[in-house]
Write a protein that holds these residues in place. Structure first.
Motif, PDB file in Angstrom:
ATOM      1  N   ASN A  67      -1.189   0.530  -1.323  1.00 43.85           N
ATOM      2  CA  ASN A  67      -1.447  -1.039  -1.528  1.00 43.85           C
ATOM      3  C   ASN A  67      -3.065  -1.296  -1.534  1.00 43.85           C
ATOM      4  OD1 ASN A  67       1.232  -1.715  -1.529  1.00 43.85           O
ATOM      5  ND2 ASN A  67       1.314  -1.996   0.621  1.00 43.85           N
ATOM      6  N   ARG A  68      -3.679  -0.273  -1.986  1.00 45.16           N
ATOM      7  CA  ARG A  68      -5.026  -0.351  -2.086  1.00 45.16           C
ATOM      8  C   ARG A  68      -5.647  -0.270  -3.356  1.00 45.16           C
ATOM      9  NH1 ARG A  68     -10.022   1.671   1.308  1.00 45.16           N
ATOM     10  NH2 ARG A  68      -8.524   2.542   2.601  1.00 45.16           N
ATOM     11  N   PRO A  69      -6.380  -1.169  -4.280  1.00 48.60           N
ATOM     12  CA  PRO A  69      -6.827  -0.615  -5.575  1.00 48.60           C
ATOM     13  C   PRO A  69      -7.728   0.563  -5.675  1.00 48.60           C
ATOM     14  CG  PRO A  69      -7.644  -2.820  -4.812  1.00 48.60           C
ATOM     15  CD  PRO A  69      -6.931  -2.459  -3.821  1.00 48.60           C
ATOM     16  N   VAL A  70      -7.560   1.479  -6.299  1.00 50.15           N
ATOM     17  CA  VAL A  70      -8.284   2.598  -6.526  1.00 50.15           C
ATOM     18  C   VAL A  70      -8.780   2.847  -7.739  1.00 50.15           C
ATOM     19  CG1 VAL A  70      -8.308   5.214  -6.190  1.00 50.15           C
ATOM     20  CG2 VAL A  70      -6.974   3.913  -4.785  1.00 50.15           C
ATOM     21  N   GLU A 103      -1.722   3.453   4.944  1.00 49.18           N
ATOM     22  CA  GLU A 103      -2.895   3.129   5.120  1.00 49.18           C
ATOM     23  C   GLU A 103      -3.412   4.147   6.440  1.00 49.18           C
ATOM     24  OE1 GLU A 103      -5.131   0.934   3.290  1.00 49.18           O
ATOM     25  OE2 GLU A 103      -6.889   2.078   4.499  1.00 49.18           O
ATOM     26  N   ALA A 104      -2.706   3.888   7.377  1.00 45.28           N
ATOM     27  CA  ALA A 104      -3.145   4.608   8.784  1.00 45.28           C
ATOM     28  C   ALA A 104      -3.055   6.239   8.700  1.00 45.28           C
ATOM     29  CB  ALA A 104      -1.999   4.205   9.940  1.00 45.28           C
ATOM     30  N   ALA A 140      -6.198   8.642   8.623  1.00 46.48           N
ATOM     31  CA  ALA A 140      -6.186   9.980   9.641  1.00 46.48           C
ATOM     32  C   ALA A 140      -6.408  11.226   8.763  1.00 46.48           C
ATOM     33  CB  ALA A 140      -4.625  10.199  10.320  1.00 46.48           C
ATOM     34  N   TRP A 141      -5.816  11.000   7.571  1.00 48.21           N
ATOM     35  CA  TRP A 141      -6.068  12.273   6.910  1.00 48.21           C
ATOM     36  C   TRP A 141      -7.333  12.589   6.337  1.00 48.21           C
ATOM     37  CZ3 TRP A 141      -8.149  12.395   1.800  1.00 48.21           C
ATOM     38  CH2 TRP A 141      -7.987  13.489   1.128  1.00 48.21           C
ATOM     39  N   LEU A 142      -8.046  11.352   6.321  1.00 46.99           N
ATOM     40  CA  LEU A 142      -9.649  11.431   5.748  1.00 46.99           C
ATOM     41  C   LEU A 142     -10.497  11.899   6.837  1.00 46.99           C
ATOM     42  CD1 LEU A 142     -10.786   8.093   4.093  1.00 46.99           C
ATOM     43  CD2 LEU A 142     -10.894  10.282   3.068  1.00 46.99           C
ATOM     44  N   SER A 143     -10.216  11.540   8.143  1.00 40.68           N
ATOM     45  CA  SER A 143     -11.069  11.729   9.181  1.00 40.68           C
ATOM     46  C   SER A 143     -10.735  13.298   9.542  1.00 40.68           C
ATOM     47  CB  SER A 143     -10.946  10.832  10.475  1.00 40.68           C
ATOM     48  OG  SER A 143      -9.288  10.828  10.786  1.00 40.68           O
TER      49      SER A 143
END
Ligand code: CUA
Length: 329
Positions: free
Chosen positions: A130-133, A199-200, A204-207
């Motif tokens: 749900n975030r435009p990429v 999103e969460a 978590a994956w990014l960090s």
């Protein structure tokens, strides 16, 4: 077996429905006429067959009504397909300004993906739900094509320029990623996965991913290492123009024209400094062709973007239109 037989790929983005609707509409019109014409041929062949040797049919000498009918109806049908396709095309290839950016570099035979915070992946792309990429794409060697069937998106990545497309995933899952342009021996192996995450989970994956520096930091390091900083000074006292507050703005050139400082412009200025000279400056800058990789260029662009207040980090300021226009294929 029957369960594996899928007529449509998964549908996992908000843009997918429009593409499917267009497809079904065109398919529907085609089937209607294919069946209708076939039945008409059959019916007329039987109904009006020659019944005796000396039968001479009455010739028809033109009919304005008939001519108009079979001109206007196909015209309207063709235009409705054109308008439908155009609406979907513009929707899928012009990203909203708040889209987060992900950078793609194609290479024989892999996809290199870079997130603004510096996380890199190969043949895997993690994106939030749900975030435009917005994808900003190029290639190190030949033409490839970034294809995500579940998002109904495909666009060529072309040497020497940036092409873009965007999506907003609306279903968590793991989806195929393909290269859709024949690019050499291992073309069929140039595949991967797109992971759509809550999103969460995405945060978590990014960090959790190992990373050294953000794209912006890497770009700043390159900017200093390659010596760009010695001429392009922030206070505009250097031999080259300052790059503060340049991105996304119009730049006045020596030949009297202006150009938009977008990704393509910066890339060109690094590799071919003489092609667009800023008004009031001489061509003193050497080319950096061969000294900087495509990924490095994207990092430098990220850094230069960060110097501009009008282009918030990760934002997609005025860069969409020219990059998009160029990449049409
Ligand atoms: Cu890359 Cu086909």
């Amino acid at each position: 077996m029957a369960k594996d037989l899928q007529l449509f790929p998964d549908s996992a983005s908000i843009g997918a429905a429009g593409v499917d609707a267009n497809y079904l509409y065109i398919l529907g019109v085609s089937v209607f006429f294919a069946v209708g014409i076939s039945l008409a041929i059959l019916y007329f062949a039987l109904r009006y067959r020659r019944k005796s040797q000396d039968e001479i049919p009455k010739p028809i000498h033109g009919s304005l009504v008939l001519e108009l009918t079979w001109t206007i109806i196909p015209f309207l049908l063709a235009m409705s397909m054109f308008v439908g396709g155009t609406v979907v095309f513009f929707r899928n290839y012009h990203a909203p300004a708040n889209a987060m950016e992900v950078f793609i570099v194609g290479k024989q035979w892999m996809w290199k993906i870079q997130h603004p915070n510096g996380v890199r992946e190969i043949n895997e792309m993690h994106v939030p739900l749900n975030r435009p990429v917005k994808l900003i794409m190029t290639t190190e060697d030949v033409i490839h094509s970034y294809f995500i069937p579940a998002f109904r998106l495909k666009r060529d990545v072309v040497p020497g320029q940036y092409t873009t497309m965007w999506f907003q995933a609306n279903k968590v899952g793991k989806y195929h990623l393909f290269c859709a342009e024949y690019c050499g021996t291992q073309h069929s192996g140039m595949i991967g996965w797109v992971h759509v995450m809550e999103e969460a989970d995405y945060e978590a994956w990014l960090s959790g991913s190992i990373r050294g520096e953000t794209m912006q930091q890497a770009g700043e390091r390159l900017f200093n290492r390659l010596g760009c900083a010695t001429c392009h000074k922030a206070d505009n006292t250097g031999r080259g123009p300052t790059l503060v507050d340049v991105f996304g703005k119009a730049v006045k050139l020596q030949n009297g024209t202006t150009t938009l400082a977008d990704e393509a412009y910066i890339r060109e200025s690094v590799l071919k400094p003489a092609s667009k000279i800023v008004s009031g400056y001489a061509v003193e800058m050497p080319t950096f062709q061969g000294q900087i990789s495509e990924e490095g260029l994207l990092q430098v662009i990220s850094y230069i973007k960060s110097l501009s207040k009008s282009a918030p980090a990760g934002g997609a300021a005025a860069s969409e239109a020219p990059a998009g226009k160029k990449g049409g294929n």
